[in-house]
Design a protein around this motif. Sequence first.
Motif, short mmCIF file in Angstrom:
data_model
loop_
_atom_site.label_atom_id
_atom_site.label_comp_id
_atom_site.label_asym_id
_atom_site.label_seq_id
_atom_site.Cartn_x
_atom_site.Cartn_y
_atom_site.Cartn_z
N GLU A 24 -25.78 -0.61 46.26
CA GLU A 24 -27.11 -1.16 46.53
C GLU A 24 -28.11 -0.05 46.86
OE1 GLU A 24 -27.76 -4.29 46.08
OE2 GLU A 24 -25.66 -4.83 45.74
N THR A 25 -27.63 1.19 46.94
CA THR A 25 -28.51 2.30 47.29
C THR A 25 -29.68 2.40 46.31
OG1 THR A 25 -26.64 3.54 48.22
CG2 THR A 25 -28.62 4.80 47.66
N GLU A 26 -30.88 2.49 46.84
CA GLU A 26 -32.08 2.60 46.02
C GLU A 26 -32.42 4.07 45.78
OE1 GLU A 26 -33.77 0.18 44.65
OE2 GLU A 26 -32.77 -1.54 45.60
N GLU A 27 -33.22 4.28 44.75
CA GLU A 27 -33.60 5.65 44.40
C GLU A 27 -34.29 6.36 45.56
OE1 GLU A 27 -36.53 7.97 41.23
OE2 GLU A 27 -35.94 5.90 40.85
N ALA A 28 -35.19 5.69 46.23
CA ALA A 28 -35.92 6.31 47.34
C ALA A 28 -34.97 6.73 48.45
CB ALA A 28 -36.98 5.35 47.89
N ALA A 29 -33.97 5.90 48.74
CA ALA A 29 -33.00 6.24 49.78
C ALA A 29 -32.19 7.46 49.38
CB ALA A 29 -32.08 5.05 50.05
N TYR A 30 -31.81 7.52 48.10
CA TYR A 30 -31.03 8.66 47.64
C TYR A 30 -31.84 9.95 47.71
CZ TYR A 30 -28.36 11.94 44.94
OH TYR A 30 -27.68 13.07 44.57
N LEU A 31 -33.11 9.88 47.34
CA LEU A 31 -33.96 11.07 47.40
C LEU A 31 -34.14 11.54 48.84
CD1 LEU A 31 -36.65 10.22 44.70
CD2 LEU A 31 -34.77 11.88 44.53
N ARG A 32 -34.16 10.61 49.79
CA ARG A 32 -34.24 11.01 51.20
C ARG A 32 -32.99 11.77 51.60
NH1 ARG A 32 -36.72 5.88 51.87
NH2 ARG A 32 -34.74 4.91 52.47
N VAL A 33 -31.85 11.35 51.09
CA VAL A 33 -30.59 12.03 51.42
C VAL A 33 -30.60 13.46 50.91
CG1 VAL A 33 -28.11 12.10 50.96
CG2 VAL A 33 -29.19 9.94 51.57
N VAL A 90 -22.83 7.77 45.24
CA VAL A 90 -23.87 7.10 44.46
C VAL A 90 -25.01 8.10 44.29
CG1 VAL A 90 -25.41 5.12 44.31
CG2 VAL A 90 -23.17 4.87 45.39
N THR A 91 -24.99 8.84 43.19
CA THR A 91 -26.02 9.83 42.91
C THR A 91 -27.08 9.21 42.01
OG1 THR A 91 -24.73 10.70 41.05
CG2 THR A 91 -24.42 11.75 43.21
N LEU A 92 -28.13 9.98 41.72
CA LEU A 92 -29.25 9.40 40.98
C LEU A 92 -28.84 8.85 39.61
CD1 LEU A 92 -32.24 8.71 40.97
CD2 LEU A 92 -32.69 10.97 39.99
N PRO A 93 -28.01 9.52 38.81
CA PRO A 93 -27.64 8.92 37.53
C PRO A 93 -27.02 7.54 37.68
CG PRO A 93 -26.98 11.22 37.58
CD PRO A 93 -27.43 10.87 38.97
N VAL A 94 -26.19 7.37 38.70
CA VAL A 94 -25.55 6.08 38.93
C VAL A 94 -26.58 5.05 39.39
CG1 VAL A 94 -23.83 4.84 40.32
CG2 VAL A 94 -23.32 7.12 39.43
#
Length: 341
Positions: A174-183, A253-257
């Motif tokens: 369920e991780t969103e792109e914005a959350a991943y970029l914060r990480v 869960v990286t950006l491509p995923v």
Amino acid sequence: MSVVASMGRKEKAQGAEPSIAPLIELAGPDMERVNALILDMAGSNADMIPEIARHLIDSGGKRLRPLLTLAAAKAFGYEGDNHVKLAASVEFMHTATLLHDDVVDESEMRRGKLSARMLWGNQASVLVGDYLLGQAFRMMVEVGSLDALRVLSDAAAVIAEGEVMQLAAAKNIETEEAAYLRVINAKTAALFAAACEVGPIIAGSAPEMRAAYSAYGTNLGLAFQLVDDALDYGGSSMTLGKRVGDDFREGKVTLPVVLAIRAGDARERAFWKRTIEDGAIEDGDLDRAIGLLRAHGAIAETVSRAKAYGEAAVAALSATPAGPYRDALVGVVAFCVSRVS
């Protein structure tokens, strides 16, 4: 993206691939001093500390972060010795992060070799990482710049926060792109930014120069991480320094995923839940994952985002003093992006 693309075309037209060789050549003498200081500060009466530190230090890597610190100081005409101590501090912070990461991620390999945790165990890896962090802060204090200490200590706190955020997002489709970029902004870009900003700080440069180099480091760090994300599904073990597909096997869960899940249907979502969230990976699943990423253009889109951050990194330097060091830093961006070009 036009800046990065045009740089790549120019270098290839001249028969040369993008490289960090100019940066290494410029910073070479200072980097030798950094390496000597690293070995000295990694010493201890506890034999395991220098053994583990030496294992990771000798396992390769381009020492990009300390090189950035050296170049950022010299770009503003710095003539003292404190850039060497700060560069060593940055490398110790990075090394400590790698030791801690491998424990959290249960990684078996690091830069093509068995990870420290596989050879000495999790407890030793964590404790040696803590020791290296302590040595890093000891060197920062010796420099005597409160501003430099503040920037690097803030980065250390942000990196730790990023680790916790990544742990919370692990195996969560369920991780969103914005959350991943914060990480990745916290885990990777923060240290790049700090490594670059402390250079103009100790050179006594204006606040806007500090901000420009910090922005350069942030965007370079983001581009660097997104290229790694893409390479994990479309690169080689030699390029990555780890096995292709490790992110997939570790449930990251990286950006491509994130992009593929967003574009996929219910059947594909079930696949990602089984493999990423539940960890029930079967033979052929990595190949299927790569196929889904390619079908949705997720790898290509990740590379495109990396190039955009690369362009922003180059743009950040445009108002800073011209010279060979700035040129070399621009070349670092081209090299970073070229790994997937």
